[in-house]
Structure formats: structure tokens, C-alpha cells
Motif scaffolding. Sequence first.
Motif, PDB file in Angstrom:
ATOM      1  N   LEU A 181      42.267  47.313   8.482  1.00 39.88           N
ATOM      2  CA  LEU A 181      41.292  47.438   7.394  1.00 39.88           C
ATOM      3  C   LEU A 181      41.615  48.594   6.450  1.00 39.88           C
ATOM      4  O   LEU A 181      41.261  48.544   5.268  1.00 39.88           O
ATOM      5  CB  LEU A 181      39.875  47.589   7.953  1.00 39.88           C
ATOM      6  CG  LEU A 181      39.358  46.392   8.761  1.00 39.88           C
ATOM      7  CD1 LEU A 181      37.908  46.629   9.176  1.00 39.88           C
ATOM      8  CD2 LEU A 181      39.486  45.086   7.993  1.00 39.88           C
ATOM      9  N   ASP A 194      26.839  32.841   8.313  1.00 40.45           N
ATOM     10  CA  ASP A 194      27.891  32.530   9.284  1.00 40.45           C
ATOM     11  C   ASP A 194      28.099  31.031   9.439  1.00 40.45           C
ATOM     12  O   ASP A 194      29.058  30.616  10.085  1.00 40.45           O
ATOM     13  CB  ASP A 194      27.510  33.123  10.649  1.00 40.45           C
ATOM     14  CG  ASP A 194      27.434  34.629  10.600  1.00 40.45           C
ATOM     15  OD1 ASP A 194      28.484  35.256  10.428  1.00 40.45           O
ATOM     16  OD2 ASP A 194      26.317  35.178  10.701  1.00 40.45           O
ATOM     17  N   LEU A 239      41.617  47.088  14.292  1.00 40.86           N
ATOM     18  CA  LEU A 239      40.882  46.868  13.033  1.00 40.86           C
ATOM     19  C   LEU A 239      41.131  47.993  12.043  1.00 40.86           C
ATOM     20  O   LEU A 239      41.313  47.752  10.853  1.00 40.86           O
ATOM     21  CB  LEU A 239      39.380  46.734  13.311  1.00 40.86           C
ATOM     22  CG  LEU A 239      38.915  45.415  13.906  1.00 40.86           C
ATOM     23  CD1 LEU A 239      37.435  45.500  14.265  1.00 40.86           C
ATOM     24  CD2 LEU A 239      39.153  44.250  12.958  1.00 40.86           C
ATOM     25  N   GLU A 283      37.531  39.432  18.210  1.00 44.53           N
ATOM     26  CA  GLU A 283      38.342  40.334  19.029  1.00 44.53           C
ATOM     27  C   GLU A 283      39.326  39.555  19.901  1.00 44.53           C
ATOM     28  O   GLU A 283      40.511  39.897  19.976  1.00 44.53           O
ATOM     29  CB  GLU A 283      37.416  41.193  19.907  1.00 44.53           C
ATOM     30  CG  GLU A 283      38.186  41.945  20.986  1.00 44.53           C
ATOM     31  CD  GLU A 283      37.443  43.120  21.571  1.00 44.53           C
ATOM     32  OE1 GLU A 283      36.308  43.377  21.163  1.00 44.53           O
ATOM     33  OE2 GLU A 283      38.035  43.789  22.437  1.00 44.53           O
ATOM     34  N   ARG A 289      30.631  41.143  14.138  1.00 47.98           N
ATOM     35  CA  ARG A 289      30.717  39.830  14.759  1.00 47.98           C
ATOM     36  C   ARG A 289      30.118  38.739  13.867  1.00 47.98           C
ATOM     37  O   ARG A 289      30.364  37.582  14.056  1.00 47.98           O
ATOM     38  CB  ARG A 289      30.051  39.852  16.130  1.00 47.98           C
ATOM     39  CG  ARG A 289      30.464  38.672  16.965  1.00 47.98           C
ATOM     40  CD  ARG A 289      29.953  38.745  18.379  1.00 47.98           C
ATOM     41  NE  ARG A 289      30.728  39.671  19.199  1.00 47.98           N
ATOM     42  CZ  ARG A 289      30.647  39.700  20.525  1.00 47.98           C
ATOM     43  NH1 ARG A 289      29.863  38.862  21.163  1.00 47.98           N
ATOM     44  NH2 ARG A 289      31.350  40.583  21.211  1.00 47.98           N
ATOM     45  N   ARG A 290      29.278  39.132  12.927  1.00 46.77           N
ATOM     46  CA  ARG A 290      28.783  38.112  12.006  1.00 46.77           C
ATOM     47  C   ARG A 290      28.799  38.655  10.593  1.00 46.77           C
ATOM     48  O   ARG A 290      29.078  39.832  10.382  1.00 46.77           O
ATOM     49  CB  ARG A 290      27.404  37.600  12.450  1.00 46.77           C
ATOM     50  CG  ARG A 290      26.403  38.667  12.669  1.00 46.77           C
ATOM     51  CD  ARG A 290      25.091  38.127  13.231  1.00 46.77           C
ATOM     52  NE  ARG A 290      24.201  39.252  13.395  1.00 46.77           N
ATOM     53  CZ  ARG A 290      23.110  39.251  14.144  1.00 46.77           C
ATOM     54  NH1 ARG A 290      22.758  38.175  14.799  1.00 46.77           N
ATOM     55  NH2 ARG A 290      22.368  40.335  14.228  1.00 46.77           N
ATOM     56  N   LYS A 291      28.494  37.773   9.645  1.00 51.58           N
ATOM     57  CA  LYS A 291      28.752  38.101   8.250  1.00 51.58           C
ATOM     58  C   LYS A 291      27.566  38.772   7.573  1.00 51.58           C
ATOM     59  O   LYS A 291      27.629  39.140   6.408  1.00 51.58           O
ATOM     60  CB  LYS A 291      29.159  36.842   7.498  1.00 51.58           C
ATOM     61  CG  LYS A 291      30.468  36.247   8.040  1.00 51.58           C
ATOM     62  CD  LYS A 291      31.011  35.160   7.150  1.00 51.58           C
ATOM     63  CE  LYS A 291      32.077  34.301   7.822  1.00 51.58           C
ATOM     64  NZ  LYS A 291      33.167  35.031   8.478  1.00 51.58           N
ATOM     65  N   ALA A 292      26.456  38.902   8.263  1.00 50.66           N
ATOM     66  CA  ALA A 292      25.288  39.587   7.698  1.00 50.66           C
ATOM     67  C   ALA A 292      24.479  40.144   8.857  1.00 50.66           C
ATOM     68  O   ALA A 292      24.720  39.779  10.008  1.00 50.66           O
ATOM     69  CB  ALA A 292      24.437  38.617   6.881  1.00 50.66           C
ATOM     70  N   MET A 293      23.515  41.002   8.551  1.00 49.85           N
ATOM     71  CA  MET A 293      22.644  41.577   9.577  1.00 49.85           C
ATOM     72  C   MET A 293      23.477  42.199  10.688  1.00 49.85           C
ATOM     73  O   MET A 293      23.206  42.021  11.859  1.00 49.85           O
ATOM     74  CB  MET A 293      21.753  40.494  10.191  1.00 49.85           C
ATOM     75  CG  MET A 293      20.808  39.823   9.236  1.00 49.85           C
ATOM     76  SD  MET A 293      19.414  40.866   8.809  1.00 49.85           S
ATOM     77  CE  MET A 293      18.541  40.894  10.348  1.00 49.85           C
ATOM     78  N   GLU A 294      24.504  42.917  10.315  1.00 45.36           N
ATOM     79  CA  GLU A 294      25.480  43.313  11.320  1.00 45.36           C
ATOM     80  C   GLU A 294      25.715  44.817  11.331  1.00 45.36           C
ATOM     81  O   GLU A 294      25.808  45.449  10.274  1.00 45.36           O
ATOM     82  CB  GLU A 294      26.802  42.570  11.045  1.00 45.36           C
ATOM     83  CG  GLU A 294      27.870  42.775  12.078  1.00 45.36           C
ATOM     84  CD  GLU A 294      27.502  42.291  13.463  1.00 45.36           C
ATOM     85  OE1 GLU A 294      26.312  42.278  13.809  1.00 45.36           O
ATOM     86  OE2 GLU A 294      28.412  41.959  14.226  1.00 45.36           O
ATOM     87  N   ILE A 295      25.792  45.373  12.521  1.00 44.43           N
ATOM     88  CA  ILE A 295      26.208  46.760  12.671  1.00 44.43           C
ATOM     89  C   ILE A 295      27.721  46.773  12.754  1.00 44.43           C
ATOM     90  O   ILE A 295      28.318  45.957  13.466  1.00 44.43           O
ATOM     91  CB  ILE A 295      25.571  47.363  13.937  1.00 44.43           C
ATOM     92  CG1 ILE A 295      24.073  47.510  13.696  1.00 44.43           C
ATOM     93  CG2 ILE A 295      26.213  48.706  14.274  1.00 44.43           C
ATOM     94  CD1 ILE A 295      23.322  48.125  14.821  1.00 44.43           C
ATOM     95  N   THR A 332      23.799  34.042  11.463  1.00 39.55           N
ATOM     96  CA  THR A 332      22.922  34.031  10.296  1.00 39.55           C
ATOM     97  C   THR A 332      23.342  32.863   9.396  1.00 39.55           C
ATOM     98  O   THR A 332      24.370  32.229   9.633  1.00 39.55           O
ATOM     99  CB  THR A 332      23.059  35.335   9.496  1.00 39.55           C
ATOM    100  OG1 THR A 332      24.356  35.363   8.898  1.00 39.55           O
ATOM    101  CG2 THR A 332      22.895  36.554  10.392  1.00 39.55           C
ATOM    102  N   VAL A 356      29.616  47.402  24.043  1.00 38.34           N
ATOM    103  CA  VAL A 356      29.276  45.985  24.077  1.00 38.34           C
ATOM    104  C   VAL A 356      29.698  45.281  22.787  1.00 38.34           C
ATOM    105  O   VAL A 356      29.857  44.066  22.758  1.00 38.34           O
ATOM    106  CB  VAL A 356      27.766  45.810  24.364  1.00 38.34           C
ATOM    107  CG1 VAL A 356      26.923  46.224  23.162  1.00 38.34           C
ATOM    108  CG2 VAL A 356      27.437  44.385  24.786  1.00 38.34           C
ATOM    109  N   ARG A 357      29.907  46.065  21.729  1.00 36.35           N
ATOM    110  CA  ARG A 357      30.279  45.436  20.459  1.00 36.35           C
ATOM    111  C   ARG A 357      31.762  45.142  20.354  1.00 36.35           C
ATOM    112  O   ARG A 357      32.171  44.212  19.680  1.00 36.35           O
ATOM    113  CB  ARG A 357      29.839  46.319  19.292  1.00 36.35           C
ATOM    114  CG  ARG A 357      28.328  46.410  19.182  1.00 36.35           C
ATOM    115  CD  ARG A 357      27.838  47.422  18.171  1.00 36.35           C
ATOM    116  NE  ARG A 357      26.408  47.609  18.367  1.00 36.35           N
ATOM    117  CZ  ARG A 357      25.737  48.692  18.016  1.00 36.35           C
ATOM    118  NH1 ARG A 357      26.356  49.693  17.437  1.00 36.35           N
ATOM    119  NH2 ARG A 357      24.445  48.783  18.254  1.00 36.35           N
ATOM    120  N   ALA A 358      32.593  45.972  20.969  1.00 33.17           N
ATOM    121  CA  ALA A 358      34.043  45.768  20.885  1.00 33.17           C
ATOM    122  C   ALA A 358      34.749  46.730  21.829  1.00 33.17           C
ATOM    123  O   ALA A 358      34.175  47.723  22.268  1.00 33.17           O
ATOM    124  CB  ALA A 358      34.535  45.992  19.464  1.00 33.17           C
TER     125      ALA A 358
END
Lengths: 289, 758
Positions: free
Chosen positions: A273, B691, A269, B746, A184-190, B688, A259-261
Motif C-alpha cells: 500500500l 461489498d 499490506l 489475507e 475486510r470489507r469495503k465500508a463500515m470498516e476498521i 455491507t 483477530v483482524r489480521a
Amino acid sequence: MSFECHEPSSVTDAVALGARFGEEGRFLAGGTDLIIQMRRGKVGPRHVMSLHRVSGLDRIEADGAVRLGALVTHRTIERCPAFQGPLQALVESAAVVGGHQIRNVATVGGNIVNASPAADVVPVLLALDATVTCLGPDGERTLTLDGFLTGPGQTARRPGELLTSVRFDQLPPGSATAFVKAGRRKAMEISVVCVAVRLTLDAAHARCQEARIALGAVAPTTLRARAAERALEGQPLTDEVLRRAGRLAAGECGPIDDVRASARYRRLLVETLVPRALRRSLERIGRAA
Amino acid sequence: MSTGPRVVGQRLPRLDAPGKVTGTAVYAADFALPGMLHGKVLRSREAHARLLGVDAARARTLPGVRAVITAADVPDVRYGGALKDETVFARDKVRYVGQPVAAVAATTREAAEAALAAIDVAYEPLPAVFDVEAALAPGAPLIHEAWPTYTAIPILHREGNVCNRARIVAGDVERGFVEADRVFEHRFRTGMVHQGYTEPRAAVAVWDTSGQVTVWSNTQLPFEIQNTLAEILALPPSKIRVIVPGIGGGFGGKLRVGVEHFAALLARRAGRPVKIVTTCEEELTAAYPRQSTRVELKTGVTRDGRITAKAGRIWFDTGAFAGSGPGVASVATLVLAGPYRIPNLLIEGYAVYTNKTNCGSFRAPSGPQANFAVESQMDMIADALGLDPLDFRLKNIVREGDEGPTGQVLTAVGLEECLRRAAAAIGWADRRPTADRGKGLACGWWTTTGGSSGVYVKLNPDGTVALNTGAAEIGTAALTGAAQVLAEDLGVDLADISVVSADTFATPFDFGAQGSRTAFAVGNACRAAAADLRRQLCALAAAQWGVAAETLTVRDKHVVGDGKRIALVELARLSQASGGGLIAHGTFIAPPTAYDAKRVEAHVYPAFHSPSFHAHAVDLSVDRETGEVTLHRYVVAQDVGFAMNPTYIEGQIEGGVAQGLGQALSEEIVYEGGRVLNPNLTDYKMPTTLDLPRVESILVEHPSPVGPYGAKGVGEPPNIEPPAAVANAVAAAVGVRVTTLPITAEKVALALSGEATP
């Protein structure tokens, strides 16, 4: 939360402690997973065996086969000159784990043993056909990484056994790797989904000789997409072939809604991908040639 | 002052900068006292259940435990703002997962946690409601069966699970729809989001032998906390001293009592100081986040793009208690009407109880949710009519002298300038520069909250000046702005001002750091105090010289006139030798904003004071396959009235946009069956630096007639428009209209693949 902390100063001592405490002990490497799990009450080891005094496990050997000591950090992988070429996916995956502070301490051994299906470096290692070596009271044994990962948070490691290294062969000419990740974001992301691929082309660069596709966060473990791999091997890698591999990979993974997707977004994806990572690998082989 | 301002309006460094950048500033979470115990709160595991029993006997015997309190140990008081519906601990039943049931104080945090685990709570689950639809359904379980008996301000319109329905009625909305050529109806939804302040809520409380309690906390509103604690502790406010050492961000989340009451109650029971700091999990499950909403908008438009009528409803999921809900539902109606000339309006805002955490106020409460709906719909209508979204807005926006939705006469309206400058800066003429890239615009208006402020201003022995204010420095540099006003008006430098703030015993009353009002209201109080101190200084100098005080002025750290000058430092010495030093008192209350009372019902906030106007523009790209949005540039043109210190206004704009983009793209507290699925910062996704785009600020200045030097409130507005601007840009880029927040990759990807309606 209360536990006894041990600081063995050698692999031998660590393994002895591991044997003594068995299920009640946990090895502590970078601690970026274990400490959080302890704080959240998900695990409650009676004995924590810190490996920070154990020397020799934090080295990368890359003459011939590549061997990563279990205590090699993500930062070390990111900066390793040996991984700037065909093994670049290792750098790409290590560089997107957490933030700088996390990568400075989080280890490759910890990442494997933690067995999160969303681990970032693990799919790359899987795509490299890596093996892991464990040392326990009954001696040393080597397993395929694929066989080592048995479920979310579960591995074939026996109680008290210490994972000491991970190993894989150098890639033949005409090879490249790539790692791509969605979150969901470009860093600090699982990772919501991550994909690692390895391609080896034939001498003429006309057809795919060998392909590996590993998927993260779409099954109980990091997963090889074997049907997709088979669909590539022996084929000229046209865009249609790559897209077909993406569809096959999406079909053979087993994502869940969380909760993530949603599961269907994760499949979408994977479908996207996988060809994207394959295209990137192909470009790299082309550039290297 | 004929040469123009020397201090106010300048880019001077904030007064609290050295402490904050060197890490020596003391925040509430840093604060400690000798012998201090650590407090923890036991929270309900059930969303809605009868509370059969709370057995704390075992916990009381555990090592290190010094106090355990439950509902049985505290006064049976219902407290709250507009509506008193809350108790310290759940009494008859629990109403959300996370509701306090008991609290403990122990010598260590670990001992306190062990004690929590030893408290047995027996629940009998009840049917629960987790969203507005379920709460409003016929036969829905009531969250508060006894709602009619609760104390509330009389104007609220309440019924069952609705704890207020605020309304604006203007003109004849049905006739307006008849006059329209096209009528558009759309629905929107927004998610629950947390303020994301860096410092969790924290409080330390200690009682003295006279029965007075002192509480150090990071509240935005020390005087409100003083009164709330007085209610909860059943004590006169004079027995309660609240001090704010420092606040690591608040954004509205620290307006209401957080952990201060638990600290005070535990400290009284234990006879020792008690400190409580919330955990991240408590923040994301039991704080005061922004309400999720559902919005319906029906707008009538003529063929050439003139809006004839708007009917709008917005439902706020306020959670298990009213909290800020009745007020937020009121404010929302003004945002939902929008900064547009619309002759016929019927706008309703509902605050609805559910079995979730009590939502509260978050930087521009209701602003982003309502603006997302309004400004998304403006683009949808423009597209349907084949109009350029900027032109459509310019046809309908309010201008100088127009009426607002409730009849207030609008002055200092900088909206057209904001829109034109934001559009120009983003390159609006080239709205879709390349494939999958698009630009979006959104505009809005907001209030500068009223309420009174008092300051004392004291001349120090060295001729410098102490500013004593009841307002807390929440981090915006608002008190530096106020100090710049004071320095300007006293002819001294900013560095000559020192600030003492936010102590309910030692500082004068202030309505608090809320509603973009601090620099505005404290700044005006400083103007009044400066005038008073100048009079005193001139009188003192006049007495020395035997001249009339009226012939003297204060300039450049001196009183001058009659061909003489005397330094402030000398006057300070004289005043201390003769008259106990010089102290001036300044107060300010924003003049009431006139509106048409016939147009509003059950409305807690019927007009926007010294309204600000703003326009945002964003340039972004969308990855068609993954739905991922990449932000390239972001422009804000904001009418700030007068920029007291442009540096920190830009800081407010950049921070507000960052926070707004989080709400737009990634942040949401996700509930399932009454439980939060992501009560941690791993899965609650604040953006962050990678972003976020560079934010370009354009400060537009249409001076407020009542603001200090013309200033308007600036802190909240930058948070309002980002979701709408992003939604409009995504639609411009790839043709997908996402009508729910957050606009996750999504949602975009599934919409593009034709798999889902976003």
C-alpha cells in the motif's frame, strides 16, 4: 454504569470542569468511541462533560495555515472544498470512517484523543506534520501530533486538558497527498492497515523534495515510516524507488497478530500500500501540473 | 380456474408490508407489558470447569432486584431435541464460555446487570477441547461423562464426544475407486458463522392466577417452544401459551429455546412479567451459530470425467451440547454426496462435542459447508483432468428418474437447466475475461422439509377471509404466498385475506418456519381448507336455491351455478344468521419420500422431500497484492417448482446470496482458548451493500408433484452455493485455491505471495 453529565457552554467552562474532575472526567464530543468504551466497561468516568454546547470548536479555517477545531466532524472534512486538491487524503480518510451516521457526529478531536492506532484521519494529519493545541488549567500548549500520540489509547494530554484544535501548513506547489486503506470489507470498516502519504516534488518535478509516510494499525501508535521517507527524499521516484520505500516501511513497522489480521499480512499490506499511495500522489501532482 | 391463476404466481405486495415499512409492526423485542421486569442471564466465564458454587445471596439484596434464580431453583430436567443433554443452568460443571449459570430480574436493565455482577461463582478449571481434532483424540476429556445415560432417539450412533455419526453406504466404494482412473483426495475447513438476524432473541413471559404462562417470543417454532417449556417447567403443554408477535429474522437461529425459559422462570419467581432481550455479545458467544466443519473428500473419476466413487467425511463442531448437531450431520451426508450420479458411496457425518457454544441450524444447515467442499473439489478435479467445470458437472449431474444417494427416485429435476442458464447468464464461455478476473460455478440440491401444517379458514361478515395458521411469518413473505394460494382457490383477491398466526392456543398446529417449508406446507393446507370452505359455501347456496351443491362453483367472490349467483358477503350473513358462520379446516403433511433404508445408518434425515436444484455463478476480480476480492456480478438459477410470488422469491435469493457471500469472504466467529475474540459487529464482519454485487435471479420451474401449484421450498437454497462459487472464481482469476472459509483477502494474498497454504 452511572455518571454525572455536564454540559459546559464555553471552552472556559469546559476547561474549568476538566480541571475540577481530572482523571475522573471525560470530555464527550461525538461519543462514537467513548460511549462504546463505556458500554463495554473499558472506561468508567464519574463525570462526562459533553462539548455539544461549546461553540467555536467546529470550524475549519483554511486561509493560510489550516486549523481544524476539535469538534469538526468527519462529514465536514469530507465535504470541505479546501480539501479537494492537494489535501485530498483528508477527504479520503474521513470518508471511510464508519457509516454516514458515525461520520455525521464523530469528530477529528475525538479521533486524535482516542489514540487508536487504527484511526484513519490521524495518519493523514501525521503526514501533514500537524500540531495539536491543548487548553488546560495551566494555559495553552502546542505539541506535535507525532509527540502527542504515546501509545494505544494514550496521549500526552494531561488530565482535564481539552484538545481544542489541530493545525498544519498549506502544502507548497508540487505537492499531493493520498490515503489508502485495507480492511475486510469495503465500508463500515476498521483499518487492517492504512497508509497516508504526502509528496512534494522539486520545481522540475524530477526528484522528491519532501516525503511523509504515516502508517496506521501496524504499531502501538500511528507511525511515521522515517526510513522509507528518507529513501524517497532527493530521489527520482521510479517505481523501484517506491517499492523500496514500501519494503523499508514494512521493515520499520511493528504489527501484531489479532483477530483482524496477522502481523505478516499487515507487513505485506504495508509493502504493497505504501508504493500504491505514493503512485497515487505522483499521479495527482502530475495531473495538477 | 380455466383461465389460469389470477392471484398465485403474481407479483403482489406482501400482506405485512405496510406495517413493516412504516415501523408500526410489533416485533418481540418491541413487546411490553405493564409492570414488566428486565431479565439478564449470568454466563460462565470458563470454558470447562467444575462448578463449585453459585452464591447469589448478595445479588438478592440489591435495590430493584425482584428475582434471582440458579440451578437450585429450577427443575432438574435435561431437555433437547434428538438428544436430551442440556439443562437450564449449568449444574455439575460448565461446558463453554457463555453457558447460563444464573438469571436475575430487576426493575431496570441496569439493576439486573448490577445483580449479575454481585453473583459469585466458584470454578475449578478442567482440561478443555476446542476443536474436533482435540475432541476426538485418544484420551480427550469428555464434555459429557454421563453421555450413555442421556435420553436420545434410538437410532443415533454415539460414542464419547461424538453425539452422532450418520452414514450413507451405497454400492461398493472400494470397487468404485478401483474402477477409477484417477482418485482425488482433498480436505476443507469452514468457520463458525452467525445467522445475523437484525432482531436479537427476545421473550416476555407472564403467569396468570390459574398457573398458565404466556410467552411472547420471536421463535420460529412456537409449538416446539411450547413443548420445550413444558419439559423445562415440568408442566403440561396446555399450561403454556406461546405467541409470536413478529420476528426480525431468524434463519434457523430461533428454532430452539433461547431466552423464553429464563423469562418464564423469572416471571414465576417474581410474580411479574419479565422481558429478556439478548445483547450482541450474547448473540455472538452463546447463540446457535452454524457449526465450523472439517471435511475430507476422496473421489474416483474415469479419464473421461465420470465419477465412479466418493468417500466423504464431515465433522461438525457442535459445541457443548448436541442441539441440531445429530440432524445436521445427517443432512450433510446428502449434500456431501451431491446432486450427482455416483454408484458407490461411503459418506459419514459426525457431530462432535467441544467446549464452545452450542451450534444449531442456520439456513440450509450443513449446506454451505458440505457444498463448499463438494463443489470446490469438482472444479479441482475438472482442472486436473483438463475438463471444463461446467462440462464435468453436466456429465455427472442427476436427471429425471435418477436415484438420489439413498435410493430416492428423483423427479422434477431442473438441475441441467439451472446450470446451463446460470452459465449462459454469467458469460461462461469467457471464463477469464481479463487478468485477475474469473468466473466460478457451483450447483447443489436441497430439501423441502416435511412436517404437518393445519389452518383454519373463516369467512368474515364482509365476505373476506381470515387465514389462521400456526406458522410464524419469519420475514420471507411465505404466509403471503400461502394467502395467495388461498385467495386463488376461493376466488377472492389477496387483499381479501387477513392472517392470524403463531399462537399455540388460538391457531392450529404447524411444524414451524423452518426448512423452506412454510409456503409449501401452509400453502397446501390452504388448498385443503379452501376446498372445504368451497363445499360449505356451495352447500349453503344450494340449500337456499334448492339445487344440488355439486352443480355450483365458487368464482369471483360468488357462488355461481344453476343460472344464479350469490355473493360471499351474502353467504356470510346467511351463515351467521343460521349456522354460527363458516369455518374450514385444512391440513397437510408431505407424503413420505421412499428411500432404501439399507443404505443409511444413524440417519435422522434420509431423503430430500420435493428436492430443489440450483446453480450459482459469480464473476469477480482479485487484487493480486492485497488479496482483496471484488464481486462484479452474481447469477442464481434456482428450480423453485412454481414461483408463487416471483418478487419475494427473488428477495429470498438476493438475501440468501448476501448471507452466503458473508460466509464466503468475511464472516467468522473466531475462538481462542474457548473465548470468542470478536463478540461484536465491529469485528464480526457481515458484508455491507458496497461489498455485494447485483444478484440476478433466474427462476426455473420444474413443478413438484406435491407442492401447491408445483412449488418447492425456496428460502434456504440461495445460501448454499456462494462459498463454493466464490472459491472457484478466485481460483479461475488468480490460480489460488483456498480450501478454508472464509476466503479472506489475507488468505488469498499470502497464498499468492507463496507464504502460506490457505
